[in-house]
Write an enzyme that holds these catalytic residues in place. Sequence first.
Site, PDB file in Angstrom:
ATOM      1  N   GLU A  41      34.011  54.190  70.141  1.00  0.00           N
ATOM      2  CA  GLU A  41      34.002  54.862  68.843  1.00  0.00           C
ATOM      3  C   GLU A  41      35.226  54.550  67.992  1.00  0.00           C
ATOM      4  O   GLU A  41      35.137  54.464  66.763  1.00  0.00           O
ATOM      5  CB  GLU A  41      33.876  56.381  69.034  1.00  0.00           C
ATOM      6  CG  GLU A  41      32.487  56.854  69.393  1.00  0.00           C
ATOM      7  CD  GLU A  41      32.152  56.690  70.867  1.00  0.00           C
ATOM      8  OE1 GLU A  41      30.991  56.901  71.248  1.00  0.00           O
ATOM      9  OE2 GLU A  41      33.081  56.343  71.639  1.00  0.00           O
ATOM     10  N   HIS A  55      27.419  67.987  73.527  1.00  0.00           N
ATOM     11  CA  HIS A  55      26.437  67.335  72.664  1.00  0.00           C
ATOM     12  C   HIS A  55      25.825  68.330  71.679  1.00  0.00           C
ATOM     13  O   HIS A  55      24.683  68.158  71.254  1.00  0.00           O
ATOM     14  CB  HIS A  55      25.312  66.717  73.501  1.00  0.00           C
ATOM     15  CG  HIS A  55      25.703  65.540  74.316  1.00  0.00           C
ATOM     16  ND1 HIS A  55      26.490  65.642  75.440  1.00  0.00           N
ATOM     17  CD2 HIS A  55      25.432  64.218  74.168  1.00  0.00           C
ATOM     18  CE1 HIS A  55      26.668  64.440  75.969  1.00  0.00           C
ATOM     19  NE2 HIS A  55      26.043  63.567  75.206  1.00  0.00           N
TER      20      HIS A  55
END
Length: 670
Positions: free
Chosen positions: A406, A475
């Site tokens: 990322e 998540h």
Amino acid sequence: MNVSVGVSRQPLKEFDMNFAREMFARIAFIRAFEAKAWALTQTNPPRVMGSMHFCAGQEAVPLGAVAGLQEEDQLIATYRGHGWALAAGLDPHSVMAEICQKAEGLNGGRAGSPYFMAPDTRFIGENSIVGAGTTMACGVALANLSLGNGRIVVVSIGDGAMNQGASHEAFAFAAAKKLPVIFVVENNGWSELTATSDMFLVERLAQRANGYGIPAATINGADPMIVRDSIGLAAARARAGEGPSLLECRVPRLWGHYNRDIEHYRSKSDKAEAEARDPLAELRGRLVASGMPAEDLDRIVALQDKQVEHLVETVMSSRDPDPNSARSNVIAPLLTTGRKVPKVVETREMTYIEAVNAALRAELENEPRTLVYGEDVGKGGGIFGASRYLQRDFGADRVFDTPIAENAILGSAVGAALAGMKPIVEIMWADFIFVALDQLVNQAANIRYITGGKSSVPLVVRTQQGATPGSCAQHSQSIEAMLAHVPGLKVALAATASDVYSLLRAAAADPDPCVVIESRSLYQTKSMVDLTDGAEAVGTARKRRDGKDAVILTWGTMVGPSLAAAEALSAGKLDVGVLDLRWLNPLDEKAIVGAVTAANGKVLIVHEAVRTGGFAGEIAMRIGELVPEMDVRISRLTTPDVRMPSSPVLQRALLPNAETIAAAAKTLAS
């Protein structure tokens, strides 16, 4: 030392006296430049405030590197970057004025010594976050490939940055994409105040590049000729399409880590050894041995000192920045009037995720500089199908997969945007932004402000957030308030298929970094979508329902339940409005004032994010500031301050829903 690992071992050129003389003069200038800058911080009181990090002993690396490159090639430095800026040809007056925080500085005094930038030149800038420039360099190199301009990017880091995750993500990204980038590691033996030998088990840092398939060499960084020729070899390799290289330049640390460092941590013998490797002294010895009179060299040094002395006097007598400019150029001016409304070319029913795909397709069709990339974005079309068939239709050079990295994704997007591209990158889950938040908070959000509006970072980050049945606490977080807190970032949340299309188009057309937050729980919901020939303006809220008894201010996943609650309340003769803010930064204050006024000051703010630090608190305070004359009643309904459990049963006990929203609105309106 000139040990190579995987780089062609062509013989170095013979001693070039003219080049050596030029390097001697330029090293002497940089040395004098930094000595004067340091002295300005040592007076009582200091004439210049703040930390400075100097490159004394390392000057041959930037000078040699520039000599081995072409004029259009680009440079990114770490916070010890004065020498790189001067080697790149930046005006010494502008650089010194920036170090001294003056109005005539490169960035008008906004950056100071450790973070000045000039992206409109070949010197992209230096970076005070260790290792962060590596992924940005990947983005600049990516843009160079896309533009076909043949440029090479050199990015310098210190030895300590070889332990930073960002650097390793950059190596993986550059290797996978065969990017034309050269990583230069200036190894002065010290990672801040810790001996490099205490932190590494390998003999040479260049050996680490082998694990990424990147050719590397360890060279004597105190010799500008060796640096020049080694950079030249690496640049030729990159220009031939063979990808990145890494050069570990062994250099001495002549001064401390920074201007307040008393060097208590290093031995006298270490200091003496470093001084014995001083590139200025080494070049002097070689020039004298080659027949140049020592007196001539003394005159060169004296001339540099005199020039810098005059430079400092001029800079210190120049203007300080205008205090009235302190708030300017955080974001581009918002166009509230005169903007052309995009024409609707087609209207059709689509799912939310299909609307995302349609927006990406429109940008790829209409803007040739658009790049779409991220984890699984290319061949697989995205884990949720958002980019399905885009690589097939637009090619792997514009729509492509990346390593699971990322920091590299976001950092390269910053670099690519700086270099003229329009990247749209996907971070698969909003929770994953945290592992690379530096690239948004410390990089993308800063650049317009630091450069006084000369440069911007027109990138879009797509991500999705929120709880769904079975999702775990890693998540399911709602992070909009954290992002909206950062000046320079624009943050939107889409509640419908129609909105996700229009918000993505608006973000892609905007000159600033935008984060568009989608909702995984809504991906298969359908609505009519207006496909347009352009983009609406950023920062506009949408009135979903009029109401005079109370108004619900909300966004994202809570828009649907809020509308359901308002509809249910209408059966009981309560008229409750719903305003979908859509953008939290910038915030549509005009729409908020109108909705609050229409509802006679009764406001319920609803969001999925947890209560403490949630954006409801900011909106409540803003309402008090916007309508101080009005008697307002404000309530909020949020998820409690807990981590999100996986069990659907437990989730339902925590998340706001139509029933709880209706109850809260009814209490408020009564």
